[in-house]
Scaffold this motif. Structure first.
Motif, PDB file in Angstrom:
ATOM      1  N   LEU A   1     -10.921   0.966  19.648  1.00  0.00           N
ATOM      2  CA  LEU A   1     -10.842   0.204  18.401  1.00  0.00           C
ATOM      3  C   LEU A   1      -9.421   0.207  17.847  1.00  0.00           C
ATOM      4  O   LEU A   1      -8.926  -0.840  17.392  1.00  0.00           O
ATOM      5  N   LEU A   2      -8.743   1.345  17.885  1.00  0.00           N
ATOM      6  CA  LEU A   2      -7.366   1.409  17.401  1.00  0.00           C
ATOM      7  C   LEU A   2      -6.452   0.495  18.202  1.00  0.00           C
ATOM      8  O   LEU A   2      -5.634  -0.241  17.638  1.00  0.00           O
ATOM      9  N   ASP A   3      -6.576   0.544  19.522  1.00  0.00           N
ATOM     10  CA  ASP A   3      -5.749  -0.326  20.363  1.00  0.00           C
ATOM     11  C   ASP A   3      -6.047  -1.794  20.088  1.00  0.00           C
ATOM     12  O   ASP A   3      -5.139  -2.630  20.029  1.00  0.00           O
ATOM     13  N   PHE A   4      -7.333  -2.108  19.928  1.00  0.00           N
ATOM     14  CA  PHE A   4      -7.705  -3.494  19.646  1.00  0.00           C
ATOM     15  C   PHE A   4      -7.114  -3.967  18.324  1.00  0.00           C
ATOM     16  O   PHE A   4      -6.539  -5.067  18.240  1.00  0.00           O
ATOM     17  N   LEU A   5      -7.259  -3.160  17.264  1.00  0.00           N
ATOM     18  CA  LEU A   5      -6.765  -3.570  15.953  1.00  0.00           C
ATOM     19  C   LEU A   5      -5.251  -3.710  15.932  1.00  0.00           C
ATOM     20  O   LEU A   5      -4.716  -4.642  15.309  1.00  0.00           O
ATOM     21  N   ALA A   6      -4.543  -2.817  16.622  1.00  0.00           N
ATOM     22  CA  ALA A   6      -3.086  -2.929  16.684  1.00  0.00           C
ATOM     23  C   ALA A   6      -2.695  -4.256  17.321  1.00  0.00           C
ATOM     24  O   ALA A   6      -1.780  -4.952  16.850  1.00  0.00           O
ATOM     25  N   GLY A   7      -3.385  -4.629  18.396  1.00  0.00           N
ATOM     26  CA  GLY A   7      -3.108  -5.911  19.037  1.00  0.00           C
ATOM     27  C   GLY A   7      -3.547  -7.098  18.199  1.00  0.00           C
ATOM     28  O   GLY A   7      -2.856  -8.117  18.135  1.00  0.00           O
ATOM     29  N   TRP A   8      -4.691  -6.950  17.518  1.00  0.00           N
ATOM     30  CA  TRP A   8      -5.220  -8.067  16.720  1.00  0.00           C
ATOM     31  C   TRP A   8      -4.285  -8.397  15.560  1.00  0.00           C
ATOM     32  O   TRP A   8      -3.958  -9.563  15.330  1.00  0.00           O
ATOM     33  N   PHE A   9      -3.839  -7.386  14.823  1.00  0.00           N
ATOM     34  CA  PHE A   9      -2.934  -7.649  13.702  1.00  0.00           C
ATOM     35  C   PHE A   9      -1.596  -8.212  14.184  1.00  0.00           C
ATOM     36  O   PHE A   9      -0.956  -8.993  13.476  1.00  0.00           O
ATOM     37  N   ALA A  10      -1.179  -7.847  15.383  1.00  0.00           N
ATOM     38  CA  ALA A  10       0.114  -8.322  15.897  1.00  0.00           C
ATOM     39  C   ALA A  10       0.020  -9.726  16.480  1.00  0.00           C
ATOM     40  O   ALA A  10       0.996 -10.490  16.411  1.00  0.00           O
ATOM     41  N   GLU A  11      -1.143 -10.096  17.030  1.00  0.00           N
ATOM     42  CA  GLU A  11      -1.221 -11.318  17.825  1.00  0.00           C
ATOM     43  C   GLU A  11      -2.227 -12.346  17.328  1.00  0.00           C
ATOM     44  O   GLU A  11      -2.185 -13.502  17.767  1.00  0.00           O
ATOM     45  N   SER A  12      -3.137 -11.976  16.452  1.00  0.00           N
ATOM     46  CA  SER A  12      -4.188 -12.900  16.032  1.00  0.00           C
ATOM     47  C   SER A  12      -3.615 -14.111  15.305  1.00  0.00           C
ATOM     48  O   SER A  12      -2.901 -13.978  14.308  1.00  0.00           O
ATOM     49  N   THR A  13      -3.935 -15.283  15.795  1.00  0.00           N
ATOM     50  CA  THR A  13      -3.510 -16.518  15.132  1.00  0.00           C
ATOM     51  C   THR A  13      -4.112 -16.601  13.732  1.00  0.00           C
ATOM     52  O   THR A  13      -3.453 -17.040  12.778  1.00  0.00           O
ATOM     53  N   TYR A  14      -5.353 -16.165  13.601  1.00  0.00           N
ATOM     54  CA  TYR A  14      -6.024 -16.187  12.300  1.00  0.00           C
ATOM     55  C   TYR A  14      -5.241 -15.363  11.282  1.00  0.00           C
ATOM     56  O   TYR A  14      -4.965 -15.817  10.164  1.00  0.00           O
ATOM     57  N   TRP A  15      -4.865 -14.127  11.657  1.00  0.00           N
ATOM     58  CA  TRP A  15      -4.139 -13.253  10.735  1.00  0.00           C
ATOM     59  C   TRP A  15      -2.753 -13.801  10.434  1.00  0.00           C
ATOM     60  O   TRP A  15      -2.294 -13.773   9.288  1.00  0.00           O
TER      61      TRP A  15
END
Length: 304
Positions: A283-297
């Protein structure tokens, strides 16, 4: 001996202030903690800690080793979780705590994406703004927006929270529009967390401005203040991700556009690096990537 574990033990000794406290924190015998410290000093070839009966302190070599150990642990934490087969086999329940505003704006989108990748991991999302005791309340991960991390916590940076000062056109009608932070003292400011004076900090061209503001409404949840601002109750400082849609629609108006409110970090906070569950690391690895790469964010945080 495992150098990553040795680095974890050394960092914990420094952060906890004693070998006994580090042993308790790591659920490890004091003898084993002492052994890891001895190995660290053997590898470094010098003494890393000044030790007295009351406290410990870092030597100059120890300070350098501490910083390098932090980097080593960060690298170890950042190693991607194996996907495919492992994604299908990881299972269990993760309890996650976060603020209501971040839960609604970000995690309500991110967590379902994570669960599609790891279909056997369940997530219990608890939204509140109190500082929870991770161990007592059995929270695996707390996601906090802050610039004041407690020294005994383990925190992984995930993103940055930018804020904006805004008000509804109905509130601003017939009033003088603030031109600088000091003008806010004459306005009804909706303050976070407590009644009375609240200090808002701004930056402009590398100069910082602090202004004490007050108003007739305060709350410990920013979404309440946002709703009050939409109804014309006063001026609010809000995370940009919460109000971006209202700014675009004209329901809220940005104030002091030349002054940037102080940014804060978004962190994933957990209790121990020792024997971290694979589900939590995923989950930590996913969230770090999501905040860095998510188009939505990225779109949510981009000013029009």
């Amino acid at each position: 001996m495992d150098r990553i574990t040795a680095a974890q033990v050394f960092v914990t000794i420094v952060e906890q202030g004693s070998l006994i406290a580090a042993a308790d924190r790591l659920d490890m015998s004091r003898a084993m903690v002492s052994r890891y410290l001895a190995e660290m000093e053997k590898w470094a070839g010098v003494r890393l800690l000044h030790r007295t009966t009351r406290k410990i302190g870092l030597t100059s070599a120890g300070e350098n080793t501490y910083q390098r150990s932090l980097k080593l642990m960060e690298l170890a934490e950042g190693m991607p979780v194996q996907q495919s087969l492992e994604a299908q086999t990881l299972k269990g329940l993760l309890r996650v705590s976060c603020s209501q505003s971040l839960g609604i704006s970000a995690l309500a989108v991110a967590i379902p994406e994570f669960m599609r990748m790891y279909p056997q991991i369940a997530v219990n999302l608890q939204m509140n703004n109190k500082v929870v005791n991770l161990v007592e309340e059995r929270i695996d991960l707390a996601i906090r927006i802050t610039n004041n991390l407690e020294p005994n916590l383990i925190a992984r940076p995930l993103s940055t929270c930018h804020s904006i000062v805004c008000a509804a056109p109905s509130y601003l009608a017939g009033k003088s529009i603030p031109q600088n932070p000091a003008d806010l003292t004459s306005h009804n400011c909706l303050t976070y967390n407590f009644f009375g004076k609240s200090l808002w900090v701004f930056e402009k061209q590398n100069e910082y401005y602090s202004v004490p503001v007050s108003g007739t409404l305060s709350a410990n949840e920013s979404t309440v203040l946002m709703e009050a601002a939409l109804l014309g109750a006063g001026v609010a400082m809000q995370p940009y991700y919460s109000v971006s849609s209202y700014l675009m629609s004209g329901q809220l108006v940005e104030l002091l556009p030349d002054y940037q409110p102080q940014a804060m970090g978004i962190y994933g906070i957990y209790a121990s690096r020792q024997n971290m569950p694979s589900t939590l690391r995923a989950l930590l690895d996913f969230l770090a990537g999501w905040f860095a790469e998510s188009t939505y964010w990225q779109q949510l945080m981009s000013k029009p």
